[in-house]
Design a protein around this motif. Structure first.
Motif, short mmCIF file in Angstrom:
data_model
loop_
_atom_site.label_atom_id
_atom_site.label_comp_id
_atom_site.label_asym_id
_atom_site.label_seq_id
_atom_site.Cartn_x
_atom_site.Cartn_y
_atom_site.Cartn_z
N GLU A 1 0.82 -1.21 0.00
CA GLU A 1 0.00 0.00 0.00
C GLU A 1 0.86 1.26 0.00
O GLU A 1 0.49 2.27 -0.61
N ILE A 2 2.01 1.21 0.68
CA ILE A 2 2.93 2.35 0.64
C ILE A 2 3.38 2.58 -0.80
O ILE A 2 3.38 3.70 -1.30
N HIS B 1 0.68 4.09 -2.76
CA HIS B 1 0.49 5.48 -2.37
C HIS B 1 1.54 6.38 -3.01
O HIS B 1 1.20 7.43 -3.57
N ILE B 2 2.80 5.98 -2.93
CA ILE B 2 3.84 6.85 -3.47
C ILE B 2 3.85 6.85 -4.98
O ILE B 2 4.29 7.81 -5.60
N SER B 3 3.31 5.80 -5.59
CA SER B 3 3.26 5.80 -7.05
C SER B 3 2.12 6.68 -7.57
O SER B 3 2.18 7.16 -8.69
N ARG B 4 1.10 6.93 -6.75
CA ARG B 4 -0.03 7.77 -7.15
C ARG B 4 0.10 9.20 -6.66
O ARG B 4 -0.54 10.09 -7.19
N ALA B 5 0.86 9.41 -5.61
CA ALA B 5 0.91 10.71 -4.95
C ALA B 5 1.65 11.74 -5.80
O ALA B 5 2.63 11.42 -6.46
N ILE C 1 -1.46 4.02 7.18
CA ILE C 1 -2.12 2.84 6.61
C ILE C 1 -2.45 1.84 7.72
O ILE C 1 -3.55 1.29 7.76
N VAL C 2 -1.50 1.62 8.63
CA VAL C 2 -1.74 0.69 9.75
C VAL C 2 -2.91 1.18 10.59
O VAL C 2 -3.81 0.40 10.95
N LEU C 3 -2.94 2.48 10.91
CA LEU C 3 -4.04 3.03 11.72
C LEU C 3 -5.38 2.90 10.99
O LEU C 3 -6.39 2.56 11.61
#
Length: 182
Positions: free
Chosen positions: A47-48, A51-55, A74-76
């Motif tokens: 997921e990280i 996220h960084i590929s879309r951000a 993401i964990v929270l």
């Protein structure tokens, strides 16, 4: 100028993915410790990466700290979703199977006790008698408002009296009922 902005963005993206790739073992240990599950830690890393590929972000001063923060968010989110799902499922089970959520597996009987039923019937009988003893005007206004659910304005219009008169009749009825029911 537009070409340089695209280049900076792709350098930033490749920079974050390279930081993720280089620090993957350390990040995996970190998130395994936080989640208690290596499989979930792998999911967090995926997921990280998503996220960084879309951000679309500007320069990041500390990319590793940024990846930690994204991962902890993401964990929270996952913990909150798990709690919501658990609560939703337990509420559904409680409703569907008439189970008391306070006690595991305990079926709760929501019906009143026989004594409560008898007391309720007696109280209802006394209330009906008390309403029957109201003065005629107060009884008529009380029944239209409290029993038929009409507003004060509707009762006033129907009976051809003022709203103030309706309020006075209700007050008289309630005072009589309190005295008769005490």
């Amino acid at each position: 100028m537009g070409r340089r902005a695209v280049s900076d963005e792709s350098e930033q993206l490749s920079g974050l993915t390279s930081v993720l790739a280089v620090n993957r073992p350390q990040l995996l240990r970190f998130f395994t410790a936080r989640t208690g599950d290596a499989g979930e830690a792998e999911d967090v890393l995926q997921e990280i990466w998503l996220h960084i590929s879309r951000a679309e972000s500007g320069p990041i001063a500390n990319p590793l700290a940024y990846l930690h923060r994204v991962g902890m968010n993401i964990v929270l989110d996952r913990v909150r979703e798990r709690r919501r799902r658990t609560k939703r499922e337990s509420d559904w089970i409680a409703v569907e199977h008439d189970v008391d959520p306070a006690g595991p597996g305990e079926v709760s009987d929501q019906s009143p006790s026989p004594l409560a039923v008898l007391e309720g019937r007696d109280r209802l009988r006394r209330l009906a008698e008390a309403i029957g003893q109201l003065p005629p005007g107060a009884a008529r206004v009380f029944k239209r408002h409290k029993l038929d659910g009409m507003s004060h304005s509707e009762v006033a219009a129907e009976l051809g009296i003022s709203r103030s008169a309706v309020e006075k009749h209700i007050a008289v009825a309630l005072r009589h009922l309190r005295e008769l029911m005490a």
